[in-house]
Design a protein around this motif. Structure first.
Motif, PDB file in Angstrom:
ATOM      1  N   SER A  91       0.831  -1.203   0.000  1.00  0.00           N
ATOM      2  CA  SER A  91       0.000   0.000   0.000  1.00  0.00           C
ATOM      3  C   SER A  91       0.872   1.262   0.000  1.00  0.00           C
ATOM      4  O   SER A  91       0.603   2.219  -0.720  1.00  0.00           O
ATOM      5  N   GLY A  94       2.503   1.532  -3.343  1.00  0.00           N
ATOM      6  CA  GLY A  94       1.468   1.949  -4.295  1.00  0.00           C
ATOM      7  C   GLY A  94       1.099   3.410  -4.138  1.00  0.00           C
ATOM      8  O   GLY A  94       0.858   4.113  -5.117  1.00  0.00           O
ATOM      9  N   THR A  98       1.421   6.217  -6.908  1.00  0.00           N
ATOM     10  CA  THR A  98       0.266   7.047  -7.272  1.00  0.00           C
ATOM     11  C   THR A  98       0.643   8.527  -7.256  1.00  0.00           C
ATOM     12  O   THR A  98       0.320   9.270  -8.186  1.00  0.00           O
ATOM     13  N   SER A 117      -4.286   7.369 -12.510  1.00  0.00           N
ATOM     14  CA  SER A 117      -3.417   7.242 -11.335  1.00  0.00           C
ATOM     15  C   SER A 117      -4.186   7.592 -10.060  1.00  0.00           C
ATOM     16  O   SER A 117      -3.991   6.976  -9.011  1.00  0.00           O
ATOM     17  N   GLN A 119      -7.263   7.071  -9.482  1.00  0.00           N
ATOM     18  CA  GLN A 119      -8.241   6.011  -9.168  1.00  0.00           C
ATOM     19  C   GLN A 119      -7.790   5.194  -7.964  1.00  0.00           C
ATOM     20  O   GLN A 119      -8.586   4.864  -7.092  1.00  0.00           O
ATOM     21  N   ARG A 120      -6.527   4.855  -7.918  1.00  0.00           N
ATOM     22  CA  ARG A 120      -6.006   4.053  -6.802  1.00  0.00           C
ATOM     23  C   ARG A 120      -6.168   4.805  -5.486  1.00  0.00           C
ATOM     24  O   ARG A 120      -6.579   4.233  -4.484  1.00  0.00           O
ATOM     25  N   TYR A 121      -5.872   6.090  -5.494  1.00  0.00           N
ATOM     26  CA  TYR A 121      -5.998   6.891  -4.281  1.00  0.00           C
ATOM     27  C   TYR A 121      -7.449   6.933  -3.811  1.00  0.00           C
ATOM     28  O   TYR A 121      -7.720   6.871  -2.617  1.00  0.00           O
ATOM     29  N   HIS A 123      -9.571   4.727  -3.798  1.00  0.00           N
ATOM     30  CA  HIS A 123      -9.982   3.469  -3.167  1.00  0.00           C
ATOM     31  C   HIS A 123      -9.119   3.105  -1.963  1.00  0.00           C
ATOM     32  O   HIS A 123      -9.308   2.069  -1.354  1.00  0.00           O
ATOM     33  N   VAL A 124      -8.151   3.958  -1.597  1.00  0.00           N
ATOM     34  CA  VAL A 124      -7.285   3.690  -0.456  1.00  0.00           C
ATOM     35  C   VAL A 124      -7.970   4.223   0.789  1.00  0.00           C
ATOM     36  O   VAL A 124      -8.424   5.359   0.817  1.00  0.00           O
TER      37      VAL A 124
END
Length: 190
Positions: A91, A94, A98, A117, A119-121, A123-124
């Motif tokens: 995480s 990642g 990001t 890029s 998008q990942r943030y 969902h964190v």
């Protein structure tokens, strides 16, 4: 009278002899049973000692099994903690990727790459045990997200004003990716 007494004594003698024979035969049967029991005694003693030895072995085995179960429990806990640590490390890596991806995409004005890029943030979920580095990265991403949303909204509005349908579709999709789908849909509907 004497003859009657002698007969009576003879009859009693015969009856006593018969009773004595019966007792002797019963005594022989009883003696045979006792002898049979005496023959079984060594086997019973041996079985008792084997039973006690088996009981000790079962108790030892039970103790070993309990120790193994406890060790397995500890190993499961250690494995779960290791998995958690690995997930946390992934995480963090990642999150850094990001931040770097969003920064380079913004510099290049590649809005699709920046949104992808980001998008990942989106969902964190931040953890309570976040480090300062993680907190700083998340704060940087929050600021980048706000800034990116405003740029995309501005670009979308310019596309609408210029009646550039492809541009409107492009920026409305980007708004959806950036978590402001309602605003993008409203602009697209106009």
């Amino acid at each position: 009278v004497l003859e009657a007494q002698i007969r009576e004594l003879q009859e009693k003698s015969v009856a006593s002899a018969a009773a004595l024979r019966t007792l002797v035969s019963q005594g022989e049967a009883l003696q045979a049973r006792v002898q049979g029991k005496r023959t079984l005694r060594p086997y019973i003693t041996e079985m008792r000692s084997e039973g006690e030895a088996l009981e000790r072995k079962l108790a030892e085995s039970s103790t070993v099994v309990q120790m193994v179960v406890e060790n397995v429990r500890r190993l499961d806990l250690a494995q779960a903690n290791t998995r958690k640590a690995l997930d946390r490390a992934e995480s963090i890596v990642g999150l850094k990727a990001t931040v770097d991806g969003v920064a380079s995409a913004i510099v290049e004005e590649d809005w699709e790459k920046a949104a992808q890029s980001m998008q990942r943030y989106l969902h964190v979920s931040p953890e309570a045990s976040s480090t300062q580095t993680e907190e700083a990265a998340l704060e940087s991403l929050r600021k980048s997200l706000v800034w990116l949303r405003s740029i995309v909204a501005e670009k979308c509005q310019k596309a609408i004003d210029a009646r550039d349908e492809a541009g409107v579709v492009r920026f409305c999709r980007l708004m959806t990716q950036l978590g402001c789908a309602a605003d993008g849909a409203a602009r697209f509907a106009d």
